[in-house]
Design a protein around this motif. Sequence first.
Motif, PDB file in Angstrom:
ATOM      1  N   PRO A 658      26.112  47.905  21.000  1.00 27.18           N
ATOM      2  CA  PRO A 658      26.414  49.336  20.845  1.00 27.18           C
ATOM      3  C   PRO A 658      26.030  50.130  22.089  1.00 27.18           C
ATOM      4  N   ASP A 659      26.715  49.884  23.181  1.00 28.19           N
ATOM      5  CA  ASP A 659      26.420  50.533  24.446  1.00 28.19           C
ATOM      6  C   ASP A 659      27.732  50.703  25.214  1.00 28.19           C
ATOM      7  N   TYR A 660      27.927  51.860  25.829  1.00 24.44           N
ATOM      8  CA  TYR A 660      29.212  52.114  26.487  1.00 24.44           C
ATOM      9  C   TYR A 660      29.450  51.214  27.692  1.00 24.44           C
ATOM     10  N   ARG A 661      28.430  50.542  28.191  1.00 20.88           N
ATOM     11  CA  ARG A 661      28.603  49.624  29.317  1.00 20.88           C
ATOM     12  C   ARG A 661      28.841  48.179  28.862  1.00 20.88           C
ATOM     13  N   SER A 662      28.973  47.928  27.582  1.00 21.63           N
ATOM     14  CA  SER A 662      29.048  46.551  27.093  1.00 21.63           C
ATOM     15  C   SER A 662      30.266  45.814  27.630  1.00 21.63           C
ATOM     16  N   HIS A 663      31.408  46.489  27.732  1.00 16.96           N
ATOM     17  CA  HIS A 663      32.606  45.823  28.247  1.00 16.96           C
ATOM     18  C   HIS A 663      32.455  45.498  29.730  1.00 16.96           C
ATOM     19  N   GLU A 664      31.844  46.392  30.487  1.00 10.90           N
ATOM     20  CA  GLU A 664      31.623  46.116  31.911  1.00 10.90           C
ATOM     21  C   GLU A 664      30.661  44.947  32.085  1.00 10.90           C
ATOM     22  N   ARG A 665      29.609  44.912  31.281  1.00  9.28           N
ATOM     23  CA  ARG A 665      28.658  43.798  31.372  1.00  9.28           C
ATOM     24  C   ARG A 665      29.345  42.477  31.036  1.00  9.28           C
ATOM     25  N   THR A 666      30.212  42.486  30.027  1.00  6.42           N
ATOM     26  CA  THR A 666      30.905  41.260  29.637  1.00  6.42           C
ATOM     27  C   THR A 666      31.809  40.769  30.751  1.00  6.42           C
ATOM     28  N   PHE A 667      32.593  41.670  31.314  1.00  5.53           N
ATOM     29  CA  PHE A 667      33.489  41.295  32.409  1.00  5.53           C
ATOM     30  C   PHE A 667      32.697  40.738  33.589  1.00  5.53           C
ATOM     31  N   ASN A 668      31.631  41.417  33.982  1.00  6.70           N
ATOM     32  CA  ASN A 668      30.816  40.963  35.118  1.00  6.70           C
ATOM     33  C   ASN A 668      30.210  39.590  34.853  1.00  6.70           C
ATOM     34  N   LEU A 669      29.705  39.389  33.636  1.00  5.08           N
ATOM     35  CA  LEU A 669      29.053  38.126  33.311  1.00  5.08           C
ATOM     36  C   LEU A 669      30.041  36.963  33.375  1.00  5.08           C
ATOM     37  N   ILE A 670      31.243  37.172  32.866  1.00 10.31           N
ATOM     38  CA  ILE A 670      32.260  36.109  32.919  1.00 10.31           C
ATOM     39  C   ILE A 670      32.625  35.790  34.361  1.00 10.31           C
ATOM     40  N   GLU A 671      32.846  36.808  35.168  1.00 12.37           N
ATOM     41  CA  GLU A 671      33.203  36.593  36.576  1.00 12.37           C
ATOM     42  C   GLU A 671      32.091  35.856  37.321  1.00 12.37           C
ATOM     43  N   GLN A 672      30.841  36.231  37.032  1.00 12.88           N
ATOM     44  CA  GLN A 672      29.716  35.616  37.738  1.00 12.88           C
ATOM     45  C   GLN A 672      29.542  34.159  37.342  1.00 12.88           C
ATOM     46  N   VAL A 673      29.562  33.863  36.050  1.00 15.28           N
ATOM     47  CA  VAL A 673      29.315  32.486  35.626  1.00 15.28           C
ATOM     48  C   VAL A 673      30.511  31.589  35.956  1.00 15.28           C
ATOM     49  N   ALA A 674      31.712  32.155  35.961  1.00 13.38           N
ATOM     50  CA  ALA A 674      32.885  31.361  36.340  1.00 13.38           C
ATOM     51  C   ALA A 674      32.774  30.888  37.782  1.00 13.38           C
ATOM     52  N   GLY A 675      32.106  31.674  38.609  1.00 14.96           N
ATOM     53  CA  GLY A 675      31.960  31.315  40.014  1.00 14.96           C
ATOM     54  C   GLY A 675      31.057  30.132  40.271  1.00 14.96           C
ATOM     55  N   ARG A 676      30.412  29.594  39.213  1.00  6.81           N
ATOM     56  CA  ARG A 676      29.558  28.410  39.410  1.00  6.81           C
ATOM     57  C   ARG A 676      30.376  27.134  39.499  1.00  6.81           C
ATOM     58  N   ALA A 677      31.645  27.152  39.125  1.00  4.92           N
ATOM     59  CA  ALA A 677      32.469  25.943  39.090  1.00  4.92           C
ATOM     60  C   ALA A 677      33.319  25.826  40.345  1.00  4.92           C
ATOM     61  N   GLY A 678      33.498  24.590  40.802  1.00  3.84           N
ATOM     62  CA  GLY A 678      34.428  24.299  41.894  1.00  3.84           C
ATOM     63  C   GLY A 678      34.088  24.975  43.194  1.00  3.84           C
ATOM     64  N   ARG A 679      32.818  24.981  43.580  1.00  7.97           N
ATOM     65  CA  ARG A 679      32.405  25.687  44.793  1.00  7.97           C
ATOM     66  C   ARG A 679      32.564  24.844  46.053  1.00  7.97           C
ATOM     67  N   ASP A 680      32.938  23.563  45.903  1.00 13.79           N
ATOM     68  CA  ASP A 680      33.110  22.700  47.065  1.00 13.79           C
ATOM     69  C   ASP A 680      34.496  22.052  46.987  1.00 13.79           C
ATOM     70  N   VAL A 681      34.599  20.817  47.424  1.00 11.96           N
ATOM     71  CA  VAL A 681      35.913  20.169  47.473  1.00 11.96           C
ATOM     72  C   VAL A 681      36.417  19.792  46.084  1.00 11.96           C
ATOM     73  N   LEU A 682      35.517  19.571  45.117  1.00 13.60           N
ATOM     74  CA  LEU A 682      35.944  19.205  43.773  1.00 13.60           C
ATOM     75  C   LEU A 682      36.487  20.433  43.046  1.00 13.60           C
TER      76      LEU A 682
END
Length: 824
Positions: A658-682
Motif C-alpha cells: 500500500p504505497d504509491y511507489r510500489s509499482h516503481e519498486r517492482t519495475f526496478n527490482l525486476i530490471e536489477q535482478v534480470a541483469g544477473r543473468a548472461g553477463r558474459d559469453v554464456l
Amino acid sequence: MKLADVIVDVASACLESMYTYRVNDTFDQGDYQLEVGCVVMVPLGARSVLGFVARVYTADTCACPVKRLRSIQRVCSQPYFTELQLQCAYYMARYYIAPLSACIRLFMPPGGVGKVVRAPHGEPVAGGAPTPVPVAGGTPVVPGEECVVDGARDGASVLATPPVLSIDTTLPSAPAPAPSRAWIYRGPVMHAQQDTWLEITPEGAAYAPPRNAHRQSALLDALRAGPLLLSELALQFDRATSTVNSLVKKGFITKTVQAHSYALSNVNQPHYTRPFQLNEHQHAAISCITQCMDSACGQAVVVDGVTGSGKTEVYLEAIAHCLQAGKNAIVLVPEISLTPQTVARFRGRFGNMVALLHSRLTTKERFEQWQSIYQHHARVVVGARSALFCPLRDIGLIIIDEEHVETYKQEAAPRYHARDVAWWMAQQTAATLVLGSATPSLETLEAVKRENWHHVKLATRANGAPMPPITVVDMAAEFGGGSRSMFSRTLQQALVHTLQHNHKAVLMLNQRGFARFVLCRDCGYTPECTHCSTKLTFHEVNHRLMCHHCGYSAPLPAVCPVCKSPYLKKFGAGTQRVEAELRSFLSQQIELTYEVPVVRMDADTTSARYAHERLLDEFASFETGAVLLGTQMIAKGLDFKDVTLVGIINADTTLNLPDYRSHERTFNLIEQVAGRAGRDVLPGRVILQTYNPHVLPIQAAAHYDRSAFITGELEKRRQFGYPPFTSCVNILAWGAQKEATRHALEQFRVVLMDHLASKGCTTWWVSDVLACVLEKVREIYRFHIFIKAPREAAVSAVLYELVRKRKTVAGVNIAIDVDPLSVM
C-alpha cells in the motif's frame, strides 16, 4: 573582547538559534585556537554542554552588555567544519525541518567529539553566572529544562531563514542559579596503530590455486585489482589473516607494516588496465561529464546505463580527469556494493589517494579514514550515504551510483536524501554531480527536464552481451491447469536444463521464513505479534513463529488457541519453504547426475559477520551447477560469469504494497535482478512468475520498455497528485499509549489546518489522522498525516513556523519527514 556564536549540541525545539558567549583570555584553550568549526564546552542553564562555533568576532559589534554574557569554558577540538559545511547544515535544517545540532553532527569525525559528564565527586562550582544571550529568533531557556520534540533526540525544528548574526538585546530578567555540581569534558581516546598493506607479487598474479582453495582464490582476485589493507580484507573474509600468512610464505603476496600517520598508503602506484576497450556510449558519457567539470558551473549528469554497461569505468575515467584538474571526488555507493573488489578497483586506479567510509568499519577505523581525508592525504572518498559529509576540500566531482536505491534516504533526523544534498553541494562548489543507475528514479528523470540536467545513455552492455530475454508466467493459469508447485513448469524445465549444462541459477523471492502466515481453517484465527500489528511468519528451522520487525518468537501451537481445531494451515511461501521444495524437486530429477548445491541468502543466513561474503564465495566456488536462492539482497551487485538463469518466484511481493511507489519498486527490482543473468559469453534467460501478468510494471519490465512504464506511471502520479508533480510531507506520531498518541496528532492536525489557512495554502491536501500500515511496532503505536502540496510550494518554510510553536505532549513524539520515500 572576542565573542563567539555557538550552536549548542542539544536537539531541542527551543535551542535552535545560536547563543553568544564571551571569549575570556583565561579560559581553557588547550592545544587549539578558537575558530569556526571548533567543538567547545559552554555553560547552559545549570549545566555544561558541548557546542559548535559558528562565528567569532569582536565585542565592538555586539549590541548587548558584554558583562552579562557567560564565557566559553574550553576549546575541545580543532575546527571540524568549514563555512560552506556550516551553510550546508543550515540548508538541511531548514529544508528537512531537523535539529540544527543534528545536522552539524553529520560533519563531525566518527567517535571524535567526546562528551560532557558530571565530575566524579560532584565538586560545587563557585559563583553563578548570567545565562547566555540568544541571537535573534532564540528563546530563553528555563535552566535545566529540555524541550525535546521527537523523543530520543529526534527533534524537528530549524531556522526558517539563513543565520541571523545580530544580537537580541532583550536579556532574561534574572541570571541562572549556580550549578550545584561540576561538569567536565571527557574527550575521545584514540590510539596510534600500524597499518598492514598487502600487494600481490608477479608470481602470485600468475598463480592458480587448487579448486578447493576458495579463500586463497578470492583473496588473490581482490589483490589483483590493487593493494588492500589487511583490516579491509578481514572485514570480508573469515580467517583472512591465516590465509594471508600462508600466501606470504609462498611468495605470492608481500606484507608491508607501516606506522600509521593517517596517510592512507605509501605503496607504489599499481599498474591499471581496463577489462576491455570503452565503447562509443561510454566515451560519450565521459565526454559529457568532463565538459561539465571543465565548465565548473555546478551541473548534473544522469548516466542511464543497463546492468553491465560499464558505468564504473565511466566513473573511473571521470575521477581521473577530476584529479588531473586539481580537484577531488566523492563516490557514494549502496552499502551492499562496498566489497573488497569494489575498493580494490578504485585503489588499483588511484592508489593511496582513496579513502573508505562505511558502517562495517569500526569506529576507530572510520575515525582514521576521516582523519586521512582531513589531513589532505586522500583525494578520492568512496563510501555509503554519510561519506557525503567527509572533510574533503576542493570537491570537483560527486558520483552517486545506483541513485534510485532507497538507502540514500535517512530515516532518522535529519531525514535527508543524499541525492538532493549532493545537488546543493554541487551548486555551491561548482562541482559536477553524476547520478548513475540502470533504473533512474522518476524524480531524477523529471529533474532532467525541469533542471536541464544532462542525460546520457549506455544502452548496451560493455562487453556486447545481449540482455537476457524475460518470460512471464501466469501463475493463476498454472494453478488452473492443475499445477500446485511454487515452481511453474517453465521454470522447472529451465532449471533442469541449466543445471544439466553445469551452469548456475539465481532464484529470488522477497520473503524470508517458511510461510508468510498461519491460519486456522475452522475459525480463521491468525497468530499475530504481541508487540507489533503484524502477522507472525513461520520458520521451519526451529518450528517457531517469528516477527520480522521486533524479533518476537513463539512456538507453533499444535491446535488453534481459539477453537482448538488441529487444522492450522501455512499460507504463502518464504525462502525457507522455497529451499525445502527446491531441494525436493531437484532430488527427483533423474536427468541430474549430481547433488545440486543450494545456497540460501536472506536476513536469517546473513546475520553473522562475514556471512554475506562467505555465502557468495561458496556459490562461486562450485565447479558444477548450483542455485543461489535469496531475497532482494541478491538483486544487484552480483557478477558471476556462469549464471545463465534468473527466476523470480513471485514478482507480486512489492507490487501489492500500500504505497504509491510500489509499482516503481517492482519495475526496478525486476530490471536489477534480470541483469544477473548472461553477463558474459554464456547466454541468459529470466523466468518471471506473477499472478498479475498484464499490469504495466510487469509487462514493461518483461520487454525492457522503460519508456512505456515511465509514461504510464507518470500519468498515474499526475492524476492522483504524487511526486514528482507535488511536494509531499509525512507527519509521523508515535507513543506507548494508543489513544493518547492519536489524540495528540488530531490536535496537531487542527492547529495545522488553521495555520495553513492563515498562510493562504488553500490548494494543499491534508489527510485525516491515519494508522500506519504497521500500526504497532515494539509496543509503540504509530499514526501519521500525509500532506500533498504544489511542487513549487515552500513546504518546509510553512511547516517550520508551526513546529516551532507546537506545544509538546508528554509521551508523544512527532516527526516531520519532507519528501518521504515510504509512508508505511
